[in-house]
Write a protein that holds these residues in place. Structure first.
Motif, PDB file in Angstrom:
ATOM      1  N   ILE A 191      -2.415  -1.757  10.224  1.00 16.34           N
ATOM      2  CA  ILE A 191      -1.777  -0.506   9.064  1.00 16.34           C
ATOM      3  C   ILE A 191      -1.345  -0.195   8.523  1.00 16.34           C
ATOM      4  N   GLY A 192      -2.704   1.431   9.564  1.00 10.23           N
ATOM      5  CA  GLY A 192      -3.163   2.651   8.560  1.00 10.23           C
ATOM      6  C   GLY A 192      -1.400   2.860   9.119  1.00 10.23           C
ATOM      7  N   TYR A 193      -1.280   2.887  10.568  1.00  9.88           N
ATOM      8  CA  TYR A 193      -0.045   3.236  11.512  1.00  9.88           C
ATOM      9  C   TYR A 193       1.347   3.074  10.606  1.00  9.88           C
ATOM     10  N   PHE A 237      12.467  -0.725  12.010  1.00 11.25           N
ATOM     11  CA  PHE A 237      11.860   0.085  13.727  1.00 11.25           C
ATOM     12  C   PHE A 237      10.296  -0.293  13.773  1.00 11.25           C
ATOM     13  N   ALA A 285       7.075   7.943   5.210  1.00 13.76           N
ATOM     14  CA  ALA A 285       7.567   8.651   5.737  1.00 13.76           C
ATOM     15  C   ALA A 285       8.883   8.152   5.280  1.00 13.76           C
ATOM     16  N   LEU A 320       2.595   1.546  -3.608  1.00  7.82           N
ATOM     17  CA  LEU A 320       1.026   2.045  -4.410  1.00  7.82           C
ATOM     18  C   LEU A 320       1.349   3.725  -4.626  1.00  7.82           C
ATOM     19  N   LEU A 321       1.017   3.643  -2.949  1.00  7.16           N
ATOM     20  CA  LEU A 321       0.512   5.556  -2.382  1.00  7.16           C
ATOM     21  C   LEU A 321       1.205   6.771  -2.743  1.00  7.16           C
ATOM     22  N   TYR A 365     -10.071  13.195  14.607  1.00  2.00           N
ATOM     23  CA  TYR A 365      -9.165  13.075  13.368  1.00  2.00           C
ATOM     24  C   TYR A 365      -9.236  13.289  11.950  1.00  2.00           C
ATOM     25  N   LEU A 368      -6.295   0.207  -4.335  1.00  2.00           N
ATOM     26  CA  LEU A 368      -6.583   0.854  -3.123  1.00  2.00           C
ATOM     27  C   LEU A 368      -7.786   0.602  -3.146  1.00  2.00           C
ATOM     28  N   LEU A 419      -4.352   0.368 -10.522  1.00  2.00           N
ATOM     29  CA  LEU A 419      -3.791   0.447  -8.867  1.00  2.00           C
ATOM     30  C   LEU A 419      -5.113   1.127  -8.155  1.00  2.00           C
ATOM     31  N   VAL A 458       1.675   4.992   7.343  1.00  2.00           N
ATOM     32  CA  VAL A 458       2.326   6.317   8.036  1.00  2.00           C
ATOM     33  C   VAL A 458       4.372   6.542   7.599  1.00  2.00           C
ATOM     34  N   LEU A 459       4.013   5.684   8.723  1.00  2.00           N
ATOM     35  CA  LEU A 459       5.371   5.068   9.194  1.00  2.00           C
ATOM     36  C   LEU A 459       6.532   5.513   7.573  1.00  2.00           C
ATOM     37  N   ILE A 479       1.178  -1.267   0.010  1.00  2.00           N
ATOM     38  CA  ILE A 479       0.328  -0.298  -0.260  1.00  2.00           C
ATOM     39  C   ILE A 479       0.849   0.830  -0.032  1.00  2.00           C
ATOM     40  N   PHE A 490      -5.540   4.967   7.316  1.00  2.00           N
ATOM     41  CA  PHE A 490      -4.960   4.893   9.449  1.00  2.00           C
ATOM     42  C   PHE A 490      -6.431   4.948  10.471  1.00  2.00           C
ATOM     43  N   ARG A 540      -4.671   7.672   2.005  1.00  2.00           N
ATOM     44  CA  ARG A 540      -3.890   7.524   3.885  1.00  2.00           C
ATOM     45  C   ARG A 540      -4.987   7.686   4.906  1.00  2.00           C
TER      46      ARG A 540
END
Lengths: 305, 277
Positions: free
Chosen positions: A179-181, A226, A188, A104-105, B259, B17, B13, A184-185, A101, A120, A116
């Motif tokens: 997965i979302g966490y 990490f 980055a 792709l993102l 959020y 997604l 893609l 995001v990492l 993911i 998350f 995203r």
């Protein structure tokens, strides 16, 4: 400042001033840490040598009896196995899915931020609420999943109470939540990989699969390391999903109970704090062993610039 | 690559997604849909009911009637507020000293901070519970906040931010006659704002999701928080799923809303704090 190492031994007025400020600033945290964390570690160790007396009767010193009992208790070994199996299910699957993911993102595509945001979403929902709805979807008779299975002509599955399946059902919730966490990492981390690496390999005619394994994964390895470390530590402490999903009376209890759930049940449900303390010491030892292995493995595959 | 295969790639893609997004969102949608159904609709298999025939609010009314959600929101918010406050305040102070000052015992004390982070937190729980019990503080907001009075993680995280600031800053301030208290408050603190926001979000999120500690120290209905109340509800009416789902919706919507409003801060907070570790 220039001769700080010398000055640290011979305090003058200026240094003493800095020392006082330093001690003042760390005082709340250090006092709190001492009372809330450091002393409790020794207290837990101490408690593990006692058998808790019932209803207000004092604790009885039993030496290593709790530990001997623990090593002969099949439920403890179930819990060790379940915790490790859960961790081994969550780590590779969640990292693989998240990596796909994230890669792709990382492309320039429309709606990146929306995707995203959505991935998350489970991170900000309380596990208690999340497990409730999964438990409802897993419901044997009326659940959504079994409806799906039956509508394509398959047998329904006892997601919650079957000893063979329940741990997998719980791992699915764990994977879905994390997965979302990870994405995001990883995003980055991906941002830091120079674009020319990809351009250069494109000229050489490299396929995207080749790029993934030869450029992306090696250069992302600090982030992946990490994530692996934090996910392992978190998964080894899994409690909420299992607590909300499997009752002590469930036929799947033995095949799902984790070390922390067993610790909770012994310490607070059955009020045997001595035995609970011994279980949590076992968890500590297992996590320490895993950490040592990780640090060794880190040198082999993590690629720091 | 020619144009045609590029657009086919794009379609593939996006379909991947979108499929992923549907899987991520579906449990939330199902929660919401079920919360408006009657029990009959929720357990009907033939035909299987996706959408409630009408938008019934009676499950919400009933779950609010049986559980004091006002108290639950208040307790949860108070716990989060004080944990965030203490984590930021004490961690920023300690992190500043660890990163910018020299004093005897500094490295040993920071070693203790690192040590705390490596130990599974369940090891603290029985002694912490015994302390709360000895103070006769069970079923209070204080009990909920207690383990979060200091944060080793926060100290470590903010130290990384303080370490990144240039040395000249305090040297200039010292020449101007400022003391370390003033340097901390006026010069340094504003520069680590992003770190404090990240720590605040992290702390708020983790206290909001915490389940074991509230169950242990605050078993009384009036001292519960949202997650521990949900756990009790599940035990109380485990067959009435529409009501359970209404309770779950009531428990998660505030955080989801925050959020969605501040998602940039959430995502930056998570990625910077992850990256700083």
């Amino acid at each position: 400042m220039l001769h700080s190492s010398k000055a640290a031994r011979k305090p003058n007025k200026k240094n003493l001033n800095e020392w006082m400020w330093g001690w003042f600033f760390i005082a709340p945290t250090m006092i709190g840490l001492l009372i809330l964390n450091i002393i409790p570690i020794f207290q837990t160790l101490y408690l593990s040598l006692f058998q808790s007396g019932d209803f207000g009767r004092g604790d009885i010193f039993v030496g290593f009896d709790n530990y001997i009992r623990m090593f002969n208790d099949p439920q403890v070994w179930h819990a060790v196995r379940n915790t490790l199996v859960y961790t081994l299910l969550v780590i590779p699957i969640s990292i693989a899915i998240s990596l796909v993911i994230a890669v792709l993102l990382n492309e320039k595509i429309r709606g990146r931020t929306i995707y995203r945001t959505i991935f998350f979403l489970p991170m900000v929902a309380a596990p208690a609420a999340v497990t409730m709805v999964w438990r409802w979807m897993y419901n044997n008779q009326f659940g959504f999943f079994n409806y799906l299975l039956r509508s394509v002509g398959l047998e329904s599955v006892d997601w919650i109470n079957s000893p063979n399946v329940a741990l997998i059902s719980i791992a699915i919730i764990g994977i879905w939540s994390i997965i979302g966490y990870n994405v995001v990492l990883m995003l980055a981390g991906l941002q830091e990989i120079p674009k020319d690496y990809y351009e250069a390999s494109m000229i050489d005619g490299a396929s995207s699969i080749y790029q993934l394994f030869k450029i992306t994964i090696p250069l992302l390895s600090p982030t992946l390391f990490f994530i692996t470390v934090t996910t392992i530590i978190q998964s080894m402490q899994v409690f909420d999903f299992i607590y909300m999903m499997v009752d002590v009376t469930s036929p799947a209890y033995n095949s799902t109970v984790s070390l922390v759930y067993l610790f909770y049940n012994n310490s607070f449900r059955y009020s045997n704090r001595g035995y609970g303390s011994a279980i949590v010491m076992l968890l500590l030892v297992i996590i320490m062993i895993i950490t040592v292995f990780q640090m060794k493995a880190q040198k082999k595959w993590v690629n720091y610039k | 690559m020619d144009k045609k295969s590029k657009s086919i790639n794009k379609i593939l893609l996006h379909s991947f997604l979108i499929l992923g997004s549907v899987i991520m969102i579906f449990p939330f949608v199902w929660m919401l849909l079920t919360s408006f159904k009657s029990v009959t609709e929720s357990t009907s298999m033939n035909p299987f009911v996706f959408f409630p025939s009408e938008w019934r609010f009676e499950n919400y009314v009933e779950v609010i009637r049986q559980n004091n959600f006002f108290v639950l929101y208040y307790n949860t918010l108070a716990m989060m507020f004080f944990r965030v406050l203490f984590a930021i305040m004490f961690s920023a102070m300690a992190a500043f000293a660890f990163a910018r000052l020299k004093f005897p015992g500094r490295d040993f004390c920071f070693g203790l901070v690192l040590f705390q982070m490596m130990v599974p937190p369940q090891i603290f729980i029985i002694p912490q519970y015994l302390m709360i019990d000895a103070m006769n503080m069970r079923n209070t907001i204080f009990a909920l906040v207690f383990p979060g009075l200091v944060s080793a993680f926060g100290t470590f995280l903010l130290r990384q931010f303080f370490m990144g600031l240039p040395k000249e800053l305090e040297e200039a301030a010292i020449i101007d006659g400022a003391n370390y208290g003033q340097i901390f408050l006026r010069v340094m603190l504003p520069l680590v704002k992003s770190g404090m926001i990240a720590l605040g979000i992290f702390t708020a999120l983790f206290s909001f999701k915490d389940l074991m500690w509230p169950i242990i120290v605050n078993p009384n209905e009036n001292a519960a928080v949202l997650s521990s109340a949900l756990a009790r509800m599940q035990g109380a009416y485990s067959v009435h799923y529409p009501q359970l789902m209404a309770g779950a919706v009531l428990a998660i919507w505030p955080m989801l809303l925050v959020y969605l409003l501040f998602q940039r801060n959430f995502i930056e907070g998570i990625s910077t704090s992850g990256g700083k570790l």
